[in-house]
Design a protein around this motif. Sequence first.
Motif, PDB file in Angstrom:
ATOM      1  N   UNK A   1       0.861  -1.184   0.000  1.00  0.00           N
ATOM      2  CA  UNK A   1       0.000   0.000   0.000  1.00  0.00           C
ATOM      3  C   UNK A   1       0.897   1.233   0.000  1.00  0.00           C
ATOM      4  N   UNK A   2       0.723   2.070  -1.011  1.00  0.00           N
ATOM      5  CA  UNK A   2       1.465   3.335  -1.057  1.00  0.00           C
ATOM      6  C   UNK A   2       0.567   4.433  -0.503  1.00  0.00           C
ATOM      7  N   UNK A   3       1.033   5.088   0.560  1.00  0.00           N
ATOM      8  CA  UNK A   3       0.265   6.153   1.211  1.00  0.00           C
ATOM      9  C   UNK A   3       0.915   7.481   0.822  1.00  0.00           C
ATOM     10  N   UNK A   4       0.217   8.242  -0.013  1.00  0.00           N
ATOM     11  CA  UNK A   4       0.834   9.418  -0.619  1.00  0.00           C
ATOM     12  C   UNK A   4       1.224  10.488   0.391  1.00  0.00           C
ATOM     13  N   UNK A   5       0.349  10.782   1.355  1.00  0.00           N
ATOM     14  CA  UNK A   5       0.676  11.886   2.262  1.00  0.00           C
ATOM     15  C   UNK A   5       1.833  11.552   3.208  1.00  0.00           C
ATOM     16  N   UNK A   6       2.105  10.248   3.415  1.00  0.00           N
ATOM     17  CA  UNK A   6       3.277   9.842   4.188  1.00  0.00           C
ATOM     18  C   UNK A   6       4.482   9.605   3.277  1.00  0.00           C
ATOM     19  N   UNK A   7       4.203   9.342   1.991  1.00  0.00           N
ATOM     20  CA  UNK A   7       5.278   9.058   1.053  1.00  0.00           C
ATOM     21  C   UNK A   7       5.965   7.736   1.322  1.00  0.00           C
ATOM     22  N   UNK A   8       5.219   6.745   1.843  1.00  0.00           N
ATOM     23  CA  UNK A   8       5.820   5.448   2.154  1.00  0.00           C
ATOM     24  C   UNK A   8       4.978   4.312   1.603  1.00  0.00           C
ATOM     25  N   UNK A   9       5.637   3.155   1.446  1.00  0.00           N
ATOM     26  CA  UNK A   9       4.956   1.925   1.062  1.00  0.00           C
ATOM     27  C   UNK A   9       5.064   0.929   2.199  1.00  0.00           C
ATOM     28  N   UNK A  10       4.058   0.072   2.302  1.00  0.00           N
ATOM     29  CA  UNK A  10       4.064  -0.891   3.404  1.00  0.00           C
ATOM     30  C   UNK A  10       5.027  -2.046   3.167  1.00  0.00           C
ATOM     31  N   UNK A  11       5.365  -2.313   1.894  1.00  0.00           N
ATOM     32  CA  UNK A  11       6.287  -3.404   1.581  1.00  0.00           C
ATOM     33  C   UNK A  11       7.459  -2.902   0.752  1.00  0.00           C
ATOM     34  N   UNK A  12       8.621  -3.503   0.992  1.00  0.00           N
ATOM     35  CA  UNK A  12       9.806  -3.245   0.180  1.00  0.00           C
ATOM     36  C   UNK A  12      10.416  -4.582  -0.188  1.00  0.00           C
ATOM     37  N   UNK A  13      10.457  -4.872  -1.488  1.00  0.00           N
ATOM     38  CA  UNK A  13      10.989  -6.157  -1.966  1.00  0.00           C
ATOM     39  C   UNK A  13      10.295  -7.331  -1.288  1.00  0.00           C
ATOM     40  N   UNK A  14       8.982  -7.196  -1.089  1.00  0.00           N
ATOM     41  CA  UNK A  14       8.203  -8.279  -0.503  1.00  0.00           C
ATOM     42  C   UNK A  14       8.258  -8.361   1.007  1.00  0.00           C
ATOM     43  N   UNK A  15       9.023  -7.476   1.637  1.00  0.00           N
ATOM     44  CA  UNK A  15       9.126  -7.480   3.097  1.00  0.00           C
ATOM     45  C   UNK A  15       8.557  -6.186   3.669  1.00  0.00           C
ATOM     46  N   UNK A  16       8.138  -6.264   4.926  1.00  0.00           N
ATOM     47  CA  UNK A  16       7.568  -5.079   5.558  1.00  0.00           C
ATOM     48  C   UNK A  16       8.599  -3.962   5.643  1.00  0.00           C
ATOM     49  N   UNK A  17       8.181  -2.801   5.231  1.00  0.00           N
ATOM     50  CA  UNK A  17       9.005  -1.607   5.359  1.00  0.00           C
ATOM     51  C   UNK A  17       9.086  -1.240   6.844  1.00  0.00           C
ATOM     52  N   UNK A  18      10.297  -1.090   7.415  1.00  0.00           N
ATOM     53  CA  UNK A  18      10.415  -0.766   8.846  1.00  0.00           C
ATOM     54  C   UNK A  18       9.629   0.480   9.247  1.00  0.00           C
ATOM     55  N   UNK A  19       9.609   1.477   8.361  1.00  0.00           N
ATOM     56  CA  UNK A  19       8.850   2.696   8.673  1.00  0.00           C
ATOM     57  C   UNK A  19       7.358   2.380   8.709  1.00  0.00           C
TER      58      UNK A  19
END
Length: 206
Positions: A99-117
């Motif tokens: 999930x890309x959340x525009x106002x935070x500028x982050x994605x929930x996954x990176x390379x199939x793994x949870x993004x630490x942020x």
Amino acid sequence: MEKGVIFVRVSKREQDYQRQIEDLRAVAQTQSLQVVAEIAEKVSGAKYNQERDGLQELLTMARKREINKVLVQEVSRLGRSTVEVLNVLEELTKLQISVYVQNFGIETLKSGRRNPIAQFMFTLLAEFARLERETLRERILSGMDEARRKGKHLGRPDGSSEDKEAFLKKYPTVVRNLRLGISARKTAKICDTSINTVRKVKDYIS
């Protein structure tokens, strides 16, 4: 090329969601994302997620593995409460859908793994959900105490009982998870529902 969905929501008081769509189209282009659907809702913020046709359409596509990513402007578009937002994010993450959340500028996954942020965001949401539940519980108990002081009868009228079908309609996510073979305890945690309620649902559908 990854396939994604643009998901937008406005309340009935707001005029238009076209600006949200245009902003997210630009994001999709930047990310070289193939947009396979644009789902736009104009619904009351008081509606539960199971009553939202647009969100249910999104989740159906996710469960069928038709998409890899969801673009939203704000995380609040995914639910009326912190608990509902958290449940949607958790389900999409388990399905390996970012999930890309525009106002935070982050994605929930990176390379199939949870993004630490994003994981930190999940932790905050979970804490907010806990506080929401505690606040709601305190309000309910306070209201019940006040009603008792005024001599009001609490609960259903004597001799009445809730229809089985009506009861099950209140917990569609619980019913679905149990029918998928998910344990009662895990279902209670996923759906943020008491274990006793989940067991009652299980008794009704077994």
